[in-house]
Design an enzyme around this catalytic site. Structure first.
Site, mmCIF file in Angstrom:
data_model
loop_
_atom_site.group_PDB
_atom_site.id
_atom_site.type_symbol
_atom_site.label_atom_id
_atom_site.label_comp_id
_atom_site.label_asym_id
_atom_site.label_seq_id
_atom_site.Cartn_x
_atom_site.Cartn_y
_atom_site.Cartn_z
ATOM 1 N N ASP A 60 42.895 41.375 40.715
ATOM 2 C CA ASP A 60 42.178 41.590 39.457
ATOM 3 C C ASP A 60 42.539 40.539 38.398
ATOM 4 O O ASP A 60 41.699 40.147 37.599
ATOM 5 C CB ASP A 60 42.516 43.001 38.943
ATOM 6 N N HIS A 108 36.489 35.212 32.406
ATOM 7 C CA HIS A 108 36.307 35.225 30.954
ATOM 8 C C HIS A 108 37.507 34.646 30.203
ATOM 9 O O HIS A 108 37.384 34.258 29.047
ATOM 10 C CB HIS A 108 35.930 36.622 30.444
ATOM 11 N N LYS A 111 38.105 32.121 26.283
ATOM 12 C CA LYS A 111 38.930 32.459 25.111
ATOM 13 C C LYS A 111 39.225 31.169 24.349
ATOM 14 O O LYS A 111 39.556 30.151 24.951
ATOM 15 C CB LYS A 111 40.236 33.131 25.550
ATOM 16 N N HIS A 120 42.528 34.873 36.557
ATOM 17 C CA HIS A 120 42.919 34.516 35.188
ATOM 18 C C HIS A 120 44.218 33.693 35.144
ATOM 19 O O HIS A 120 44.283 32.648 34.509
ATOM 20 C CB HIS A 120 43.123 35.768 34.335
ATOM 21 N N ARG A 131 19.891 51.383 38.012
ATOM 22 C CA ARG A 131 19.158 52.396 38.776
ATOM 23 C C ARG A 131 18.700 53.575 37.919
ATOM 24 O O ARG A 131 17.706 54.210 38.236
ATOM 25 C CB ARG A 131 20.030 52.902 39.929
ATOM 26 N N LYS A 157 49.775 46.250 33.857
ATOM 27 C CA LYS A 157 49.180 47.256 32.974
ATOM 28 C C LYS A 157 50.306 48.163 32.474
ATOM 29 O O LYS A 157 51.353 48.259 33.103
ATOM 30 C CB LYS A 157 48.162 48.092 33.758
ATOM 31 N N GLU A 177 49.301 43.942 29.416
ATOM 32 C CA GLU A 177 48.329 44.836 28.774
ATOM 33 C C GLU A 177 48.979 46.198 28.545
ATOM 34 O O GLU A 177 49.805 46.625 29.354
ATOM 35 C CB GLU A 177 47.126 45.042 29.679
ATOM 36 N N LYS A 223 33.980 38.031 38.228
ATOM 37 C CA LYS A 223 35.116 38.053 39.132
ATOM 38 C C LYS A 223 35.500 39.512 39.415
ATOM 39 O O LYS A 223 35.134 40.371 38.610
ATOM 40 C CB LYS A 223 36.306 37.286 38.547
HETATM 41 C C1 BG6 Z 1 39.585 41.755 33.391
HETATM 42 C C2 BG6 Z 1 40.319 42.692 34.301
HETATM 43 O O1 BG6 Z 1 39.132 40.639 34.096
HETATM 44 O O2 BG6 Z 1 40.443 41.342 32.344
HETATM 45 C C3 BG6 Z 1 40.868 43.870 33.528
HETATM 46 O O3 BG6 Z 1 39.443 43.145 35.321
HETATM 47 C C4 BG6 Z 1 41.676 43.411 32.343
HETATM 48 O O4 BG6 Z 1 41.649 44.718 34.363
HETATM 49 C C5 BG6 Z 1 40.905 42.402 31.512
HETATM 50 O O5 BG6 Z 1 41.980 44.550 31.540
HETATM 51 C C6 BG6 Z 1 41.766 41.796 30.429
HETATM 52 O O6 BG6 Z 1 40.967 40.999 29.606
HETATM 53 P P1 BG6 Z 1 41.307 40.765 28.065
HETATM 54 O O7 BG6 Z 1 40.244 39.848 27.597
HETATM 55 O O8 BG6 Z 1 41.287 42.117 27.418
HETATM 56 O O9 BG6 Z 1 42.672 40.164 28.047
#
Ligand code: BG6
Length: 491
Positions: free
Chosen positions: A235, A178, A182, A240, A50, A340, A216, A148
């Protein structure tokens, strides 16, 4: 040097072009593919958002993002300049009915593969797709990429899938997780199906349990607004971690064709034993970080990161025990945890084999430790098989575990491409193997639904844990109650 598989010439339109995902992940991924010669000459990346910006204004933003997120040694100024020449920008409120699509239409070439990447909030997916169709921008060769989480529960996921599906056929729809891009995750297929030694042991006869940890160190960074409506279950776990579980647990597919691989993953999701309401408290743990220290630095609590004065019921940590109702996996629990503000960033899968039925060795030889296969997804990608060996030297027969260890960086000596690099190019090539099919996403939501439901009505808030710890102590109790422990190397 890995062989670069060519891709057809394409136009890639990224909605949400000024957002965090585009600047931090998508543009760097496209830059690397360009640098390595995989982007065909003339391919275009069109940022759409936007904000009112000129092409040059957006290129400047892109340049800053690349300078921040690409390794300095990989950022050649002349290459960067040429890459930015492929980048264009269109200011548009794509979700609004009255949007003017003429600028975008002028830029796009109807003969090319066209990728619409929706790096926006999921609730906008339906209206963006409708508007693209109304503007007659969806060609036979078009694909849509959805980030996602697809929705926040089964009902909203179905609604999104229906509205996207009204415009794009399932074969044109690429739902990104994603983690599937990997390198080490793709390696799970190779590990299981390109070797014979593991597959023969890959059953409840030999395996005691499986652990999947995705920890993380970061907090919610600049994403507090999104995160507080999501939480760790939506999330991370719904997508994942369940996808990792699928790759570990699936039966061998009949071919590597996208749908045959996805059929097998779907069967796993459907075989997950539903956790009944009365077992949720015993089988799941949710936590929220308080203040603490990570990597020696003091960090604030989740609520402080949120800037909230009121308590929040959102979990930043989840651990749970899942079971599969299949012949292969009967009585083999899968313990999953993600959070986290953990002490270190580590994603790993531990396949713990059963103990010996009988010990030939005296107690003085040391504690028994069953064999364990540790698959490290990040960092230090690789795998280690722990086997018992005799401690060298005199002093009697003592045994201890030693690792048969492969570190992929030293074994291959190359940069591991980021997951988005692989996935973006797969999408352009039309290979959906590493993307989630609609039925997979919905099956995953179906399984987590009772947990979401129980948590939404729970009187108890998420359990607190100090930032820099491995989560609430209840997570340790979850696995220790079964006489098992989280992998010591991770903790
Ligand atoms: C994302 C989440 O899909 O994956 C994030 O929304 C998370 O919260 C991230 O930090 C972690 O991805 P990676 O590739 O850093 O392990």
């Amino acid at each position: 040097m890995a062989k670069i598989i060519p891709v057809p010439i394409f136009d890639c339109v990224v909605f949400g072009a000024t957002g965090d995902l585009t600047l931090r992940k998508l543009l760097p991924a496209l830059y690397y593919r360009y640098r390595d010669g995989q982007m065909p000459a003339g391919a275009r990346i069109v940022g759409a958002a936007r904000s009112v910006l000129s092409d040059d204004g957006y290129r400047e933003k892109a340049r800053q993002a690349l300078e921040e997120h690409v390794l300095p040694d990989d950022l050649d100024p002349a290459m960067l300049q040429r890459f930015l020449g492929c980048v264009h920008y269109v200011a548009i409120d794509a979700a609004s009915d009255g949007a003017d699509w003429s600028g975008l239409r002028l830029l796009l070439d109807p003969a090319r593969v066209r990728v619409f990447y929706l790096a926006t909030a999921p609730y906008l997916y339906g209206s963006i797709c409708r508007n693209l169709a109304a503007a007659k921008l969806v060609t036979q060769q078009s694909r849509v990429v959805l980030e996602k989480p697809i929705g926040r529960d089964l009902a909203s996921a179905k609604e999104i899938n229906d509205s996207v599906g009204a415009v794009f056929a399932e074969a044109q729809t690429y739902r990104i997780d994603h983690f599937l891009g990997k390198e080490t995750v793709q390696n799970l297929l190779a590990l299981r199906f390109a070797n014979t030694i593991f597959e023969r042991l890959w059953t409840s006869d030999a395996i005691d349990h499986v652990q999947i940890t995705v920890a993380e160190t970061v907090g919610v960074e600049g994403r507090a607004g999104y995160y507080d409506t999501s939480g760790a279950l939506r999330d991370m776990l719904q997508n994942h971690l369940l996808q990792l579980l699928c790759l570990i647990a699936m039966e061998p597919p009949v071919s590597l064709d996208a749908d045959r691989v996805r059929d097998e993953k779907l069967k796993v999701l459907r075989a997950l034993a539903p956790i009944p309401a009365h077992r949720i408290a015993a089988c799941t743990v949710r936590g929220q970080y308080g203040a603490g220290a990570v990597n020696g630095q003091p960090v604030g609590a989740y609520l402080a990161d949120l800037g909230a004065s009121e308590p929040s019921g959102t979990e930043t940590f989840v651990a749970l025990k899942a079971e599969l109702q299949t012949w292969r996996w009967a009585n083999v629990p899968f313990y999953l945890r993600t959070g986290k503000r953990m002490p270190r960033k580590v994603s790993e899968i531990v396949v713990q084999f059963k103990d010996r039925p009988f010990s030939l060795f005296p107690a003085s030889a040391g504690a028994r430790q069953p064999n364990r296969l540790v698959i490290r997804l990040q960092p230090e990608e690789g795998m280690r098989l722990d086997v018992m060996t005799k401690d060298p030297g005199p002093g009697g027969l003592r045994l201890s575990p030693t690792g048969l260890d492969i570190r992929f960086d030293t074994a291959f000596g190359i940069r591991f491409p980021d997951a988005y690099e692989r996935l973006l190019m797969d999408c352009v090539r039309g290979d959906a193997t590493l993307f989630m099919r609609r039925d997979e996403v919905e099956a995953a939501w179906t399984w987590v639904a009772p947990i979401l439901e129980a948590w939404s009505t729970a009187v108890e808030p998420p359990r607190p844990y100090a930032a820099g710890s491995w989560g609430p102590t209840a997570s340790i109790a979850l696995i220790e109650r079964d006489g098992r422990t989280w992998n010591e190397d991770a903790t």
